[in-house]
Scaffold this active site. Structure first.
Site, PDB file in Angstrom:
ATOM      1  N   PRO A  10       0.842  -1.188   0.000  1.00 29.14           N
ATOM      2  CA  PRO A  10       0.000   0.000   0.000  1.00 29.14           C
ATOM      3  C   PRO A  10       0.882   1.245   0.000  1.00 29.14           C
ATOM      4  O   PRO A  10       1.908   1.273   0.680  1.00 29.14           O
ATOM      5  CB  PRO A  10      -0.800  -0.103   1.315  1.00 29.14           C
ATOM      6  CG  PRO A  10      -0.410  -1.383   1.958  1.00 29.14           C
ATOM      7  CD  PRO A  10       0.716  -2.009   1.205  1.00 29.14           C
TER       8      PRO A  10
ATOM      9  N   GLY B 131       1.952   5.206   0.702  1.00 33.24           N
ATOM     10  CA  GLY B 131       1.738   6.189   1.769  1.00 33.24           C
ATOM     11  C   GLY B 131       1.451   5.531   3.103  1.00 33.24           C
ATOM     12  O   GLY B 131       0.606   6.003   3.864  1.00 33.24           O
TER      13      GLY B 131
ATOM     14  N   GLY C  56       4.256   3.853   4.980  1.00 40.09           N
ATOM     15  CA  GLY C  56       5.476   3.622   5.763  1.00 40.09           C
ATOM     16  C   GLY C  56       6.208   2.344   5.420  1.00 40.09           C
ATOM     17  O   GLY C  56       7.182   1.995   6.083  1.00 40.09           O
ATOM     18  N   LEU C  57       5.757   1.633   4.372  1.00 38.07           N
ATOM     19  CA  LEU C  57       6.430   0.379   4.025  1.00 38.07           C
ATOM     20  C   LEU C  57       7.365   0.544   2.823  1.00 38.07           C
ATOM     21  O   LEU C  57       7.828  -0.434   2.257  1.00 38.07           O
ATOM     22  CB  LEU C  57       5.398  -0.728   3.745  1.00 38.07           C
ATOM     23  CG  LEU C  57       4.550  -1.149   4.951  1.00 38.07           C
ATOM     24  CD1 LEU C  57       3.553  -2.229   4.552  1.00 38.07           C
ATOM     25  CD2 LEU C  57       5.426  -1.649   6.101  1.00 38.07           C
ATOM     26  N   GLY C  58       7.610   1.784   2.443  1.00 36.33           N
ATOM     27  CA  GLY C  58       8.604   2.036   1.383  1.00 36.33           C
ATOM     28  C   GLY C  58       8.106   1.686  -0.003  1.00 36.33           C
ATOM     29  O   GLY C  58       8.890   1.249  -0.857  1.00 36.33           O
ATOM     30  N   SER C  59       6.809   1.902  -0.249  1.00 37.01           N
ATOM     31  CA  SER C  59       6.242   1.508  -1.543  1.00 37.01           C
ATOM     32  C   SER C  59       6.954   2.185  -2.722  1.00 37.01           C
ATOM     33  O   SER C  59       7.277   1.531  -3.721  1.00 37.01           O
ATOM     34  CB  SER C  59       4.734   1.792  -1.517  1.00 37.01           C
ATOM     35  OG  SER C  59       4.323   2.502  -2.615  1.00 37.01           O
TER      36      SER C  59
ATOM     37  N   ALA D  46      10.333   0.677  -3.241  1.00 35.27           N
ATOM     38  CA  ALA D  46      10.255  -0.722  -3.686  1.00 35.27           C
ATOM     39  C   ALA D  46       9.877  -0.815  -5.164  1.00 35.27           C
ATOM     40  O   ALA D  46      10.474  -1.592  -5.909  1.00 35.27           O
ATOM     41  CB  ALA D  46       9.259  -1.497  -2.825  1.00 35.27           C
TER      42      ALA D  46
ATOM     43  N   ASP E 236      15.092   4.142   3.262  1.00 35.42           N
ATOM     44  CA  ASP E 236      14.201   3.261   2.492  1.00 35.42           C
ATOM     45  C   ASP E 236      14.934   2.630   1.311  1.00 35.42           C
ATOM     46  O   ASP E 236      14.936   1.405   1.139  1.00 35.42           O
ATOM     47  CB  ASP E 236      12.987   4.038   1.952  1.00 35.42           C
ATOM     48  CG  ASP E 236      12.007   4.421   3.040  1.00 35.42           C
ATOM     49  OD1 ASP E 236      12.422   4.425   4.221  1.00 35.42           O
ATOM     50  OD2 ASP E 236      10.842   4.721   2.720  1.00 35.42           O
TER      51      ASP E 236
HETATM   52  C1  MEV Z   1      10.115   7.272   6.461  1.00 31.19           C
HETATM   53  O1  MEV Z   1      10.081   5.905   6.045  1.00 31.19           O
HETATM   54  C2  MEV Z   1      11.054   7.448   7.613  1.00 31.19           C
HETATM   55  C3  MEV Z   1      11.293   8.874   8.060  1.00 31.19           C
HETATM   56  O2  MEV Z   1      12.330   8.796   9.047  1.00 31.19           O
HETATM   57  C4  MEV Z   1      11.722   9.781   6.925  1.00 31.19           C
HETATM   58  C5  MEV Z   1      13.102   9.456   6.360  1.00 31.19           C
HETATM   59  O3  MEV Z   1      13.871   8.730   6.993  1.00 31.19           O
HETATM   60  O4  MEV Z   1      13.393   9.976   5.266  1.00 31.19           O
HETATM   61  C6  MEV Z   1      10.077   9.479   8.726  1.00 31.19           C
END
Ligand code: MEV
Length: 319
Positions: free
Chosen positions: A101, A103, A105-108, A111, A152
């Protein structure tokens, strides 16, 4: 028709998000599920580069300016053709499909870019190192995130658990001495990492001493967390994750949805739980070393309203 595909893992930050933007250490692991897949094949008309984004139901024929969703892929194609003489600027097609998904936080973004570059390298037989892949993905990441720390692209390109500090070579972590399970819960609320990072920066501008103290306290967790990870001391790592969550809450990047998923995971017996990524929505992650508890935690997250859950085993049983 000859075609070549490549996969890229998603990523999970176990410790250190936000603080990593300010030069502190962070701990991140690649997740085999969910993942992104890209395929390169010959274009039928052979004149331009075509992009097919299956999850967006979008096709771009390369002859007209790209629609916004295809813009990162237009850049990927330009970057690959510019940097590697074996990659022609025309005559091939890139298809991308992702289970990750966006947006959350899993680095879509990283990836899908990594999968696309890897498929291009395979199709055109371009030798490359993970470091080069990471650098190329970082350039694309800037489109999504403004000034990302680089965590990421690094963890996704290297494909191994790392201790990461901005501007320094990533430190690989040894495979843990025993297995653990990571359970990810998606709040269903998408976030824009660049906006949250900018809001944290604004808040820090108003109270630098307080924020820098929190960043330092978060950063101090990553070293001991990495040691606990490698030694398979899961209860200790769980406690460190809980402490990290407290500090993230004091940065005001958690949210009621994240808090309730974190509480559900802990109530289900997880050893630790915290938001992962930029926060204010997106995903949280919980840790356990017990397969039954992992399943129970996954059920608890669903019951607490998670829009999606992912369960991954990490450690000596890794395939
Ligand atoms: C985002 O996956 C992680 C953050 O620390 C931003 C970043 O490291 O660029 C919030």
């Amino acid at each position: 028709m000859r075609c070549k595909s490549a996969d890229a893992a998603s990523k999970l930050i176990l410790l250190g998000e936000h603080a990593v933007v300010y030069g502190e250490a962070a701990l991140a692991v690649p997740l085999k599920q969910p993942k992104a897949r890209a395929t390169v094949s010959q274009a039928q008309h052979g004149r331009s580069v075509a992009v097919e984004l299956k999850d967006y139901n979008l096709r771009w024929d390369g002859a007209t300016p790209p629609p916004p969703e295809a813009e990162p892929f237009a850049r990927i194609i330009r970057a690959a053709a510019k940097r590697f003489t074996a990659v022609p600027a025309q005559g091939w097609k890139l298809a991308v499909r992702s289970q990750i998904p966006s947006g959350c936080g899993l680095g879509s973004g990283a990836a899908v870019a990594a999968a696309a570059f890897k498929a291009i390298f395979r199709y055109f037989r371009v030798p490359h190192t993970p470091q080069v892949l990471s650098e190329l993905v970082y350039e694309i990441e800037k489109l999504h995130h403004g000034t990302p720390s680089g965590i990421d692209n690094t963890v996704i390109a290297l494909g191994r658990p790392i201790l990461f500090r901005k501007g320094a070579p990533a430190q690989f972590l040894a495979t843990p001495q025993s297995r653990c399970f990571l359970i990810v819960g998606h709040t269903g609320r998408r976030h824009r990492t660049s906006e949250i990072v900018a809001e944290v920066a604004r808040a820090r501008g108003l109270d630098p001493v307080r924020y820098d103290t929190i960043f330092r306290d978060i950063g101090r967790l990553s070293g001991p967390g990495a040691k606990a990870f490698q030694a398979g001391r899961w209860s200790e790592l769980g406690r460190i994750m809980d402490r990290n969550q407290e500090l993230l809450e004091s940065l005001d990047v958690s949210s009621p949805e994240l808090d309730s998923l974190v509480a559900a995971a802990r109530n289900a017996g997880a050893l630790g739980a915290k938001l992962s990524g930029a926060g204010r929505g997106g995903c949280m992650a919980a840790l356990t070393d017990d397969p039954l508890c992992a399943k129970r935690t996954q059920r608890a997250l669903k019951a607490a309203g998670a829009a999606a859950t992912f369960l991954t085993e990490v450690g000596d049983h890794e395939g």
